[in-house]
Design a protein around this motif. Structure first.
Motif, PDB file in Angstrom:
ATOM      1  N   THR A  33       0.842  -1.193   0.000  1.00 31.16           N
ATOM      2  CA  THR A  33       0.000   0.000   0.000  1.00 31.16           C
ATOM      3  C   THR A  33       0.882   1.250   0.000  1.00 31.16           C
ATOM      4  O   THR A  33       1.802   1.361   0.805  1.00 31.16           O
ATOM      5  CB  THR A  33      -0.909   0.015   1.238  1.00 31.16           C
ATOM      6  N   GLY A  34       0.592   2.181  -0.896  1.00 23.77           N
ATOM      7  CA  GLY A  34       1.388   3.402  -0.986  1.00 23.77           C
ATOM      8  C   GLY A  34       2.533   3.327  -1.966  1.00 23.77           C
ATOM      9  O   GLY A  34       3.120   4.355  -2.316  1.00 23.77           O
ATOM     10  N   CYS A  35       2.883   2.131  -2.425  1.00 21.95           N
ATOM     11  CA  CYS A  35       3.955   1.960  -3.419  1.00 21.95           C
ATOM     12  C   CYS A  35       3.363   2.145  -4.814  1.00 21.95           C
ATOM     13  O   CYS A  35       2.636   1.274  -5.314  1.00 21.95           O
ATOM     14  CB  CYS A  35       4.595   0.575  -3.301  1.00 21.95           C
ATOM     15  N   VAL A  36       3.655   3.268  -5.419  1.00 20.06           N
ATOM     16  CA  VAL A  36       3.097   3.590  -6.731  1.00 20.06           C
ATOM     17  C   VAL A  36       3.538   2.567  -7.780  1.00 20.06           C
ATOM     18  O   VAL A  36       2.774   2.205  -8.680  1.00 20.06           O
ATOM     19  CB  VAL A  36       3.523   5.013  -7.143  1.00 20.06           C
ATOM     20  N   THR A  37       4.762   2.071  -7.656  1.00 21.01           N
ATOM     21  CA  THR A  37       5.289   1.130  -8.648  1.00 21.01           C
ATOM     22  C   THR A  37       4.612  -0.231  -8.606  1.00 21.01           C
ATOM     23  O   THR A  37       4.860  -1.072  -9.479  1.00 21.01           O
ATOM     24  CB  THR A  37       6.806   0.938  -8.449  1.00 21.01           C
ATOM     25  N   GLU A  38       3.744  -0.464  -7.606  1.00 20.40           N
ATOM     26  CA  GLU A  38       3.000  -1.723  -7.558  1.00 20.40           C
ATOM     27  C   GLU A  38       1.604  -1.599  -8.149  1.00 20.40           C
ATOM     28  O   GLU A  38       0.843  -2.568  -8.134  1.00 20.40           O
ATOM     29  CB  GLU A  38       2.931  -2.222  -6.114  1.00 20.40           C
ATOM     30  N   LEU A  39       1.273  -0.403  -8.653  1.00 21.31           N
ATOM     31  CA  LEU A  39       0.008  -0.272  -9.378  1.00 21.31           C
ATOM     32  C   LEU A  39       0.108  -1.030 -10.700  1.00 21.31           C
ATOM     33  O   LEU A  39       1.184  -1.098 -11.310  1.00 21.31           O
ATOM     34  CB  LEU A  39      -0.285   1.204  -9.653  1.00 21.31           C
ATOM     35  N   PRO A  40      -1.004  -1.601 -11.191  1.00 22.68           N
ATOM     36  CA  PRO A  40      -0.950  -2.375 -12.440  1.00 22.68           C
ATOM     37  C   PRO A  40      -0.403  -1.585 -13.624  1.00 22.68           C
ATOM     38  O   PRO A  40       0.254  -2.152 -14.496  1.00 22.68           O
ATOM     39  CB  PRO A  40      -2.428  -2.752 -12.671  1.00 22.68           C
ATOM     40  N   GLU A  41      -0.631  -0.258 -13.628  1.00 19.77           N
ATOM     41  CA  GLU A  41      -0.164   0.558 -14.749  1.00 19.77           C
ATOM     42  C   GLU A  41       1.361   0.691 -14.803  1.00 19.77           C
ATOM     43  O   GLU A  41       1.915   1.034 -15.849  1.00 19.77           O
ATOM     44  CB  GLU A  41      -0.766   1.969 -14.667  1.00 19.77           C
ATOM     45  N   LEU A  42       2.035   0.426 -13.690  1.00 18.52           N
ATOM     46  CA  LEU A  42       3.487   0.618 -13.633  1.00 18.52           C
ATOM     47  C   LEU A  42       4.276  -0.671 -13.410  1.00 18.52           C
ATOM     48  O   LEU A  42       5.458  -0.746 -13.761  1.00 18.52           O
ATOM     49  CB  LEU A  42       3.849   1.611 -12.514  1.00 18.52           C
ATOM     50  N   ARG A  43       3.652  -1.661 -12.831  1.00 18.81           N
ATOM     51  CA  ARG A  43       4.368  -2.887 -12.483  1.00 18.81           C
ATOM     52  C   ARG A  43       4.888  -3.571 -13.745  1.00 18.81           C
ATOM     53  O   ARG A  43       4.228  -3.577 -14.777  1.00 18.81           O
ATOM     54  CB  ARG A  43       3.417  -3.816 -11.727  1.00 18.81           C
ATOM     55  N   GLY A  44       6.089  -4.149 -13.660  1.00 23.72           N
ATOM     56  CA  GLY A  44       6.622  -4.829 -14.836  1.00 23.72           C
ATOM     57  C   GLY A  44       8.052  -5.287 -14.646  1.00 23.72           C
ATOM     58  O   GLY A  44       8.659  -5.093 -13.578  1.00 23.72           O
ATOM     59  N   PRO A  45       8.646  -5.882 -15.685  1.00 22.35           N
ATOM     60  CA  PRO A  45       9.938  -6.567 -15.558  1.00 22.35           C
ATOM     61  C   PRO A  45      11.146  -5.647 -15.395  1.00 22.35           C
ATOM     62  O   PRO A  45      12.204  -6.115 -14.973  1.00 22.35           O
ATOM     63  CB  PRO A  45      10.040  -7.345 -16.874  1.00 22.35           C
ATOM     64  N   ALA A  46      11.012  -4.367 -15.722  1.00 20.20           N
ATOM     65  CA  ALA A  46      12.178  -3.486 -15.653  1.00 20.20           C
ATOM     66  C   ALA A  46      12.569  -3.137 -14.221  1.00 20.20           C
ATOM     67  O   ALA A  46      13.727  -2.792 -13.959  1.00 20.20           O
ATOM     68  CB  ALA A  46      11.912  -2.207 -16.444  1.00 20.20           C
ATOM     69  N   LEU A  47      11.626  -3.216 -13.305  1.00 20.38           N
ATOM     70  CA  LEU A  47      11.869  -2.759 -11.938  1.00 20.38           C
ATOM     71  C   LEU A  47      12.465  -3.865 -11.082  1.00 20.38           C
ATOM     72  O   LEU A  47      11.983  -5.006 -11.112  1.00 20.38           O
ATOM     73  CB  LEU A  47      10.563  -2.273 -11.301  1.00 20.38           C
ATOM     74  N   ARG A 330      13.676   2.070  -7.136  1.00 22.45           N
ATOM     75  CA  ARG A 330      13.404   1.077  -8.191  1.00 22.45           C
ATOM     76  C   ARG A 330      13.377   1.728  -9.570  1.00 22.45           C
ATOM     77  O   ARG A 330      13.964   1.214 -10.536  1.00 22.45           O
ATOM     78  CB  ARG A 330      12.073   0.381  -7.919  1.00 22.45           C
ATOM     79  N   LEU A 331      12.709   2.864  -9.686  1.00 22.36           N
ATOM     80  CA  LEU A 331      12.589   3.538 -10.980  1.00 22.36           C
ATOM     81  C   LEU A 331      13.933   4.081 -11.459  1.00 22.36           C
ATOM     82  O   LEU A 331      14.269   3.984 -12.650  1.00 22.36           O
ATOM     83  CB  LEU A 331      11.572   4.680 -10.876  1.00 22.36           C
ATOM     84  N   THR A 332      14.698   4.646 -10.552  1.00 25.59           N
ATOM     85  CA  THR A 332      15.995   5.207 -10.936  1.00 25.59           C
ATOM     86  C   THR A 332      16.960   4.097 -11.329  1.00 25.59           C
ATOM     87  O   THR A 332      17.742   4.243 -12.277  1.00 25.59           O
ATOM     88  CB  THR A 332      16.561   6.061  -9.792  1.00 25.59           C
ATOM     89  N   ALA A 333      16.912   2.981 -10.609  1.00 20.98           N
ATOM     90  CA  ALA A 333      17.753   1.833 -10.981  1.00 20.98           C
ATOM     91  C   ALA A 333      17.387   1.321 -12.367  1.00 20.98           C
ATOM     92  O   ALA A 333      18.269   1.008 -13.185  1.00 20.98           O
ATOM     93  CB  ALA A 333      17.601   0.720  -9.949  1.00 20.98           C
ATOM     94  N   ALA A 334      16.088   1.239 -12.651  1.00 18.25           N
ATOM     95  CA  ALA A 334      15.644   0.763 -13.967  1.00 18.25           C
ATOM     96  C   ALA A 334      16.057   1.730 -15.068  1.00 18.25           C
ATOM     97  O   ALA A 334      16.456   1.312 -16.164  1.00 18.25           O
ATOM     98  CB  ALA A 334      14.124   0.584 -13.962  1.00 18.25           C
ATOM     99  N   ALA A 335      15.973   3.031 -14.785  1.00 14.32           N
ATOM    100  CA  ALA A 335      16.397   4.027 -15.771  1.00 14.32           C
ATOM    101  C   ALA A 335      17.889   3.907 -16.059  1.00 14.32           C
ATOM    102  O   ALA A 335      18.334   4.001 -17.217  1.00 14.32           O
ATOM    103  CB  ALA A 335      16.062   5.430 -15.261  1.00 14.32           C
ATOM    104  N   HIS A 336      18.672   3.690 -15.009  1.00 13.07           N
ATOM    105  CA  HIS A 336      20.116   3.499 -15.192  1.00 13.07           C
ATOM    106  C   HIS A 336      20.392   2.255 -16.025  1.00 13.07           C
ATOM    107  O   HIS A 336      21.263   2.256 -16.906  1.00 13.07           O
ATOM    108  CB  HIS A 336      20.777   3.385 -13.815  1.00 13.07           C
ATOM    109  N   GLU A 371       4.056   6.842 -19.152  1.00 14.80           N
ATOM    110  CA  GLU A 371       4.764   6.704 -20.428  1.00 14.80           C
ATOM    111  C   GLU A 371       6.237   6.379 -20.198  1.00 14.80           C
ATOM    112  O   GLU A 371       6.832   5.556 -20.913  1.00 14.80           O
ATOM    113  CB  GLU A 371       4.625   8.001 -21.230  1.00 14.80           C
ATOM    114  N   PHE A 372       6.821   7.009 -19.199  1.00  7.10           N
ATOM    115  CA  PHE A 372       8.225   6.767 -18.853  1.00  7.10           C
ATOM    116  C   PHE A 372       8.437   5.293 -18.455  1.00  7.10           C
ATOM    117  O   PHE A 372       9.351   4.620 -18.943  1.00  7.10           O
ATOM    118  CB  PHE A 372       8.610   7.701 -17.712  1.00  7.10           C
ATOM    119  N   VAL A 373       7.573   4.795 -17.568  1.00  9.95           N
ATOM    120  CA  VAL A 373       7.729   3.419 -17.085  1.00  9.95           C
ATOM    121  C   VAL A 373       7.460   2.417 -18.212  1.00  9.95           C
ATOM    122  O   VAL A 373       8.136   1.391 -18.301  1.00  9.95           O
ATOM    123  CB  VAL A 373       6.818   3.176 -15.866  1.00  9.95           C
ATOM    124  N   ALA A 374       6.497   2.713 -19.072  1.00 14.39           N
ATOM    125  CA  ALA A 374       6.257   1.824 -20.221  1.00 14.39           C
ATOM    126  C   ALA A 374       7.514   1.732 -21.079  1.00 14.39           C
ATOM    127  O   ALA A 374       7.862   0.644 -21.566  1.00 14.39           O
ATOM    128  CB  ALA A 374       5.083   2.350 -21.056  1.00 14.39           C
TER     129      ALA A 374
END
Length: 382
Positions: A33-47, A330-336, A371-374
């Motif tokens: 709860t509260g973790c935006v990256t666990e929403l279905p729109e953002l969750r995925g293999p890059a993280l 998680r997002l910054t690591a995936a971007a790197h 769009e960034f996470v996609a």
């Protein structure tokens, strides 16, 4: 993707809550709860998975992490059952924490941070380390000629004088060690031209500033509403009451001014003008790690009819901030991992004053984040 999360201010309330939360998620003891990256729109293999996050960090205090967690449980911030269940795991993280370098020259302190980051990455066989600043808010940094040029900054750091505020020194050390950097505070951090040059030289992404968790989060939703309905906001005043470490820090006028400037920027950027009124931050020790914000908005509608709106926000800052710290790591690591460099402007969704933020409206920021996470997920499959 084994990812190190190096927390500057690792024994503070936000850092401790982040660590306990990540360990509880890894053990299946809580929900995200509260973790935006666990929403279905953002969750995925890059993280990186929560199980792949390894924690370390610096702090100027030496209170054991388990004691900090127990204190937060006693204050109602953390469930006591989680602290009891995770005592062994917290002791393992404790071994990765280091005292913040405080002695010697500025160059020696930078070198000590670089050594700690490199040792942490090597010792745990990490793919990368993201440095996240969750330490106390700094006063607005005094300008220095070396802030504008990397060669001049390198030369100045070799001298006896202090050149960088602490947050920027950590950004410099992180980039030197090959680590992305995130500033969750309103401190200067990586917001210096010389540091942008260093990040570009090393091919590193960075993000910040000042996590958006409460009153400003509401402002970023309401201000676009007034703008889109063509209503004239005449005044917008706010009072923030908070205790804990943040309250003590923001009792200092210089740190208070830096925080207020960060909180107010969303109104001018979104409305296109700055209404009358101000935001005040006061310390109330009794509130501990909880905070209350009260805002009064006056506005005019058709034919100049005057109206008003009030809202009150009661929240626990550490519980609101901690999942965002995990998201940003998680997002910054995936971007790197996919080769992004420079400021991650799409992460403005998480910040009051995002670096080079294209908009302060939350709904627009959400679209840019999706769009960034996609793109991250698509890039991770190359």
């Amino acid at each position: 993707m084994r990812t190190g999360v190096w927390l500057v201010g690792a024994r503070g309330s936000v850092a401790t809550t982040s660590i306990v939360g990540a360990l509880a998620l890894r053990a299946g003891l809580t929900r995200p709860t509260g973790c935006v990256t666990e929403l279905p729109e953002l969750r995925g293999p890059a993280l990186p998975a929560f199980a792949d996050l390894v924690f370390g960090g610096h702090d100027v205090v030496a209170t054991p992490l388990t004691k900090r967690a127990e204190a937060l449980a006693a204050a109602g911030v953390l469930p006591g059952r989680l602290v009891d269940a995770l005592t062994g795991d917290l002791a393992g993280v404790e071994e990765a924490l280091r005292p913040a370098p405080t002695g010697g020259t500025e160059a020696e302190r930078v070198a000590a941070v670089v050594r700690d980051l490199t040792d942490f990455r090597d010792r745990h066989a990490l793919d990368r380390v993201v440095v996240v600043n969750v330490s106390a808010t700094e006063p607005i940094a005094a300008a220095h000629p070396a802030h504008h040029d990397l060669a001049a900054l390198r030369e100045a750091l070799a001298g006896p004088a202090e050149v960088l505020p602490s947050s920027s020194r950590y950004a410099y050390a992180a980039f030197t060690a090959g680590c992305p950097y995130v500033d969750f505070t309103p401190s200067t951090g990586a917001r210096l031209p010389a540091l942008a040059e260093l990040a570009a030289e090393r091919g590193l992404p960075y993000a910040g500033n000042d996590g958006k968790t409460g009153e400003t989060l509401v402002k970023s939703v309401l201000a676009p509403m007034f703008a889109m309905r063509h209503l004239a906001v005449r005044s917008w005043s706010g009072v923030n009451l908070l205790g804990g470490g943040d309250g003590a820090t923001l009792a200092e006028p210089a740190a208070n001014a830096a925080k207020v400037a960060s909180k107010q920027r969303v109104l001018g950027e979104t409305l296109g003008y700055v209404p009358q009124g101000d935001t005040r931050i006061d310390q109330v020790e009794e509130l501990g790690d909880f905070k209350t914000a009260w805002d009064l908005i006056t506005f005019a509608g058709f034919l100049g009819t005057g109206m008003r709106m009030e809202f009150t926000w009661h929240g626990c800052d550490s519980a609101l901030a901690a999942p965002l710290v995990l998201d940003l790591a998680r997002l910054t690591a995936a971007a790197h991992a996919v080769g992004r460099t420079g400021p991650l402007t799409e992460l403005a969704f998480f910040f009051k004053d995002g670096i080079d933020a294209p908009t302060h409206a939350l709904a627009e920021q959400w679209t840019l984040l999706r769009e960034f996470v996609a793109g991250l997920h698509a890039g991770s499959g190359r």
